[in-house]
Write an enzyme that holds these catalytic residues in place. Structure first.
Site, mmCIF file in Angstrom:
data_model
loop_
_atom_site.group_PDB
_atom_site.id
_atom_site.type_symbol
_atom_site.label_atom_id
_atom_site.label_comp_id
_atom_site.label_asym_id
_atom_site.label_seq_id
_atom_site.Cartn_x
_atom_site.Cartn_y
_atom_site.Cartn_z
ATOM 1 N N GLU A 131 0.806 -1.219 0.000
ATOM 2 C CA GLU A 131 0.000 0.000 0.000
ATOM 3 C C GLU A 131 0.840 1.272 0.000
ATOM 4 O O GLU A 131 0.401 2.327 0.464
ATOM 5 C CB GLU A 131 -1.003 -0.009 1.161
ATOM 6 C CG GLU A 131 -1.995 -1.153 1.081
ATOM 7 C CD GLU A 131 -3.165 -1.032 2.041
ATOM 8 O OE1 GLU A 131 -3.197 -0.062 2.833
ATOM 9 O OE2 GLU A 131 -4.037 -1.916 2.010
ATOM 10 N N GLU A 163 -5.437 -8.849 0.653
ATOM 11 C CA GLU A 163 -6.126 -8.446 1.885
ATOM 12 C C GLU A 163 -7.582 -8.192 1.558
ATOM 13 O O GLU A 163 -7.902 -7.490 0.603
ATOM 14 C CB GLU A 163 -5.541 -7.151 2.476
ATOM 15 C CG GLU A 163 -4.258 -7.276 3.242
ATOM 16 C CD GLU A 163 -3.872 -5.967 3.925
ATOM 17 O OE1 GLU A 163 -4.792 -5.215 4.358
ATOM 18 O OE2 GLU A 163 -2.666 -5.674 4.023
#
Length: 327
Positions: free
Chosen positions: A134, A245
């Site tokens: 991220e 995720e």
């Protein structure tokens, strides 16, 4: 020697079967909520608990890591590696890429050390290497506004990916897929296309619970998730997309239409997690246990606080429906 050969053979069979059906696992942080580093015994316990989760038929045999470095050290190999060898847990390795070049040097050093120290017992368990997590999302205005912390610019990330390829060249990890994990919004941003072109796979993080500008109630969660997955696939330049995720919290504040509860986490598991597993998508759920220390909110753990082998699942993890509401 006979024991080592047996372990290596078992690892080869395990990864082959997983590869055919899609890797299934959880995300494992390097430390507990109180910042205490996880040790080998902690990782082993978590890996074994994941295999024994009621309702999952022992399918959760893979682990996604965020870093190669043991927490609170510069470049010591994370103790999860030995734990994975001892439990025959396959690994999606992580290289933390949001703390600058000096910190990334430690990641590279730990990766090289692990290859030399553990050899095939380690490398045969590796299913891929994720450079960063991220990092592109964290440089966006939305993340900065929410206090998301430092990330990495596309050019920096490209440099880190190339350093990782150089580090594994000529080793048993050469040829293992190298990717990057980020939010779907980062991948569909055209300014990050150069990063995608350098990858072997994309790891997508998708949470309808947080997608507050969209219809994100649990009734719409399957469609909201698959819309984001489809958008990532369209941006992927033909590269495979793994789901690295996703999850739905059992505890947390309401986010637009999204309500955190065990009941809704169960619906999300059936409608999204089970459908991904049925499709054979490489899939890492967030997460096995979040509230080991403290009271995080939101809390995505399928287990509440306490002994992982003793506390019950917060919701049913079986996949009972034969057909899924897929888009």
């Amino acid at each position: 020697m006979r024991l080592l050969s047996s372990l290596l053979a078992s690892a080869a069979v395990l990864t082959s079967v997983e590869a055919q059906n899609g890797y299934k696992g959880f995300n494992y942080g390097a430390f507990f909520n109180n910042q205490v580093p996880k040790k080998q015994v902690d990782f082993e316990y978590e890996f074994r608990a994941a295999r024994q989760l009621p309702g999952t038929n022992g399918q959760f045999t893979s682990a996604r890591l965020y870093s190669m470095v043991q927490w609170q050290t510069q470049n010591t190999v994370i103790e999860a590696i030995q734990a994975a060898i001892n439990t025959q847990t396959t690994l999606l390795l992580g290289m933390w890429a949001s703390s600058g070049q000096e910190a990334f040097n430690g990641e590279i050093s730990a990766l090289k050390t692990a290859i030399q120290q553990y050899g095939k017992a380690f490398t045969d368990l590796v299913v891929g290497i994720s450079v960063g997590s991220e990092d592109l999302y964290r440089i966006t205005p939305t993340s900065i506004q929410n206090g998301g912390g430092p990330g990495a610019q596309p050019a920096e990330l490209l440099n880190y990916i190339r350093q990782t390829r150089d580090a594994v060249r000529g080793t048993a990890l050469e040829g293992k897929p190298i990717g990057h994990v980020d939010t779907w919004t980062a991948f569909v941003n055209g300014s990050n296309a150069a990063v995608i072109s350098e990858l072997d796979f994309l790891g997508m993080d998708g949470y309808p619970y947080f997608q507050t500008t969209m219809a994100n109630s649990i009734e719409n969660a399957n469609r909201t998730f698959y819309d984001s997955l489809d958008a990532t696939v369209r941006a992927a330049q033909g590269k495979p997309v793994w789901v690295t995720e996703t999850g739905w919290p059992v505890i947390g504040a309401q986010q637009n239409q999204a309500v955190a509860s065990a009941e809704n986490a169960r619906i999300y598991w059936e409608d999204v997690s089970c459908s991904l597993m049925a499709k054979g998508v490489n899939f890492y759920y967030y997460m096995l246990q979040e509230a080991q220390y403290g009271n995080p909110s939101p809390d995505f753990g399928v287990k509440g606080p306490g002994d992982l082998m003793q506390v019950p699942n917060r919701f049913d993890l079986s996949c009972v429906r034969q057909s899924f509401f897929l888009v």
